[in-house]
Structures are given as C-alpha cells and as structure tokens.
Design a protein around this motif. Sequence first.
Motif, short mmCIF file in Angstrom:
data_model
loop_
_atom_site.label_atom_id
_atom_site.label_comp_id
_atom_site.label_asym_id
_atom_site.label_seq_id
_atom_site.Cartn_x
_atom_site.Cartn_y
_atom_site.Cartn_z
N ARG A 142 109.65 44.31 23.17
CA ARG A 142 108.42 44.63 23.88
C ARG A 142 108.23 43.69 25.07
O ARG A 142 107.82 44.13 26.15
CB ARG A 142 107.19 44.52 22.96
N ILE A 143 108.54 42.43 24.88
CA ILE A 143 108.39 41.45 25.97
C ILE A 143 109.28 41.84 27.15
O ILE A 143 108.87 41.81 28.30
CB ILE A 143 108.68 40.01 25.47
N GLU A 144 110.50 42.29 26.81
CA GLU A 144 111.40 42.72 27.88
C GLU A 144 110.84 43.94 28.60
O GLU A 144 110.88 44.02 29.83
CB GLU A 144 112.77 43.07 27.29
N GLU A 145 110.32 44.87 27.83
CA GLU A 145 109.75 46.08 28.43
C GLU A 145 108.55 45.76 29.32
O GLU A 145 108.44 46.29 30.43
CB GLU A 145 109.32 47.07 27.33
N VAL A 146 107.70 44.88 28.83
CA VAL A 146 106.50 44.52 29.60
C VAL A 146 106.92 43.85 30.91
O VAL A 146 106.36 44.14 31.98
CB VAL A 146 105.58 43.58 28.77
N SER A 147 107.92 42.96 30.86
CA SER A 147 108.37 42.29 32.08
C SER A 147 108.92 43.30 33.06
O SER A 147 108.59 43.27 34.25
CB SER A 147 109.47 41.27 31.80
N ARG A 148 109.77 44.19 32.55
CA ARG A 148 110.39 45.18 33.42
C ARG A 148 109.33 46.07 34.07
O ARG A 148 109.36 46.31 35.26
CB ARG A 148 111.41 46.02 32.64
N ALA A 149 108.38 46.52 33.26
CA ALA A 149 107.32 47.40 33.77
C ALA A 149 106.49 46.69 34.84
O ALA A 149 105.98 47.32 35.76
CB ALA A 149 106.42 47.85 32.62
N GLY A 150 106.37 45.38 34.73
CA GLY A 150 105.61 44.62 35.72
C GLY A 150 106.44 44.24 36.93
O GLY A 150 105.96 43.56 37.83
N GLY A 151 107.71 44.64 36.93
CA GLY A 151 108.60 44.34 38.05
C GLY A 151 109.16 42.93 37.99
O GLY A 151 109.47 42.33 39.02
N PHE A 152 109.30 42.40 36.79
CA PHE A 152 109.86 41.06 36.63
C PHE A 152 111.19 41.11 35.90
O PHE A 152 111.38 41.94 35.00
CB PHE A 152 108.92 40.18 35.81
N THR A 153 112.09 40.22 36.31
CA THR A 153 113.29 40.01 35.52
C THR A 153 113.01 38.84 34.59
O THR A 153 112.67 37.74 35.06
CB THR A 153 114.49 39.67 36.43
N LEU A 154 113.12 39.09 33.34
CA LEU A 154 112.76 38.08 32.34
C LEU A 154 113.72 36.89 32.38
O LEU A 154 114.94 37.06 32.33
CB LEU A 154 112.77 38.72 30.96
N ARG A 155 113.16 35.71 32.49
CA ARG A 155 113.99 34.51 32.46
C ARG A 155 113.80 33.77 31.17
O ARG A 155 114.72 33.28 30.57
CB ARG A 155 113.59 33.58 33.62
#
Length: 164
Positions: A118-131
């Motif tokens: 979910r954290i990955e999905e939320v980041s992607r949806a917000g236009g972020f690449t998760l670090r």
Amino acid sequence: MADDHSRQIEQFTSALKSRGRFATKQRVRVLEYVLGTRDHFDAEDVLRALKTDKTPVSRATVYRALASLEKCNLVRKVSVGNGRWLFEKVPGKRHHQHIYCAECGKIMEFSEPMIEKRIEEVSRAGGFTLRDHSFQIAGLCNECKRRLEKDKGRVCGQPTPQGR
Ligand SMILES: [Zn+2]
Ligand SMILES: [Zn+2]
C-alpha cells in the motif's frame, strides 16, 4: 559474517577519514558492539557493554560514535515516544516496522507485506518514487497495562478487576 564485519569497519574507517577524523579504538569498539547486537539499544547500553569489557570510553565518545555511524548508514534511530530514541544496526537487517510501548519503551518488530504494498501504491499515486519509509505504532504493552490498571485501582480506592 566476520568478513562482513571487517568490511563495515573499513567503510566506517574511511568515512571517518573523509571527514578528517580517525577511527580510534573506542569508535571501532562502538561499531563492533553495534554489529554484534540483534536488539534495539541506547547509548547507555553501549556504555555499559564497553565498560564491562574494559574499553575506557566516555559518554560523549559513545554519542559521537553513534552519530557518525548513523551518517554512514550503519545504525538508524527509532523513536519510542516521549523524545526517547533507540538505535538499531542497519547491515544484515531486513526492512521492518516497529510497535513500541509508550510507557516503558519496549519495542517489537514486524513486517507486513500488505502495508508495504500500500505504501508503494500511495507513493506512486502521489507521483513519488519511494526511497525509504518508516512508521511506528505506539501502544501499551500488557505489563504496563496491568500495572497502570492496578495503580488506577489503588488511587481510586477500587479493587483491581481480577481474572482478566
Ligand atoms: Zn510497557
Ligand atoms: Zn528494528
């Protein structure tokens, strides 16, 4: 394992050198302690351990060594509420989250694939690449809960509920 350790000690030594500082015996001992732990610890734990193995080290040295290790990404800090922090080593540890007792600071690790996803999905949806990400759950451990209930019972002059 031992090879990993010497590699990490080398990494730490050269990181210190690049900032014009030396890997003193004390600093290396702090790192060795860290690499040898599996648990979460604070500066006092390190101090105590180094004292028992007769490495003369001051509190300030331990704090500074831990700060350097954090910069080298060899330890990370974990908040356990009320402005308290614990450390944990980074090498050889899998990604995980923490739940801690807001009263006594007892800490438990967990990893939950669903949350990670979910954290990955939320980041992607917000236009972020998760670090990186971390979160802590604050709770009350069973012992503290029991203790607090008992104390409360005493203050209010009421009997503690039994058989729970
Ligand atoms: Zn507790
Ligand atoms: Zn942890």
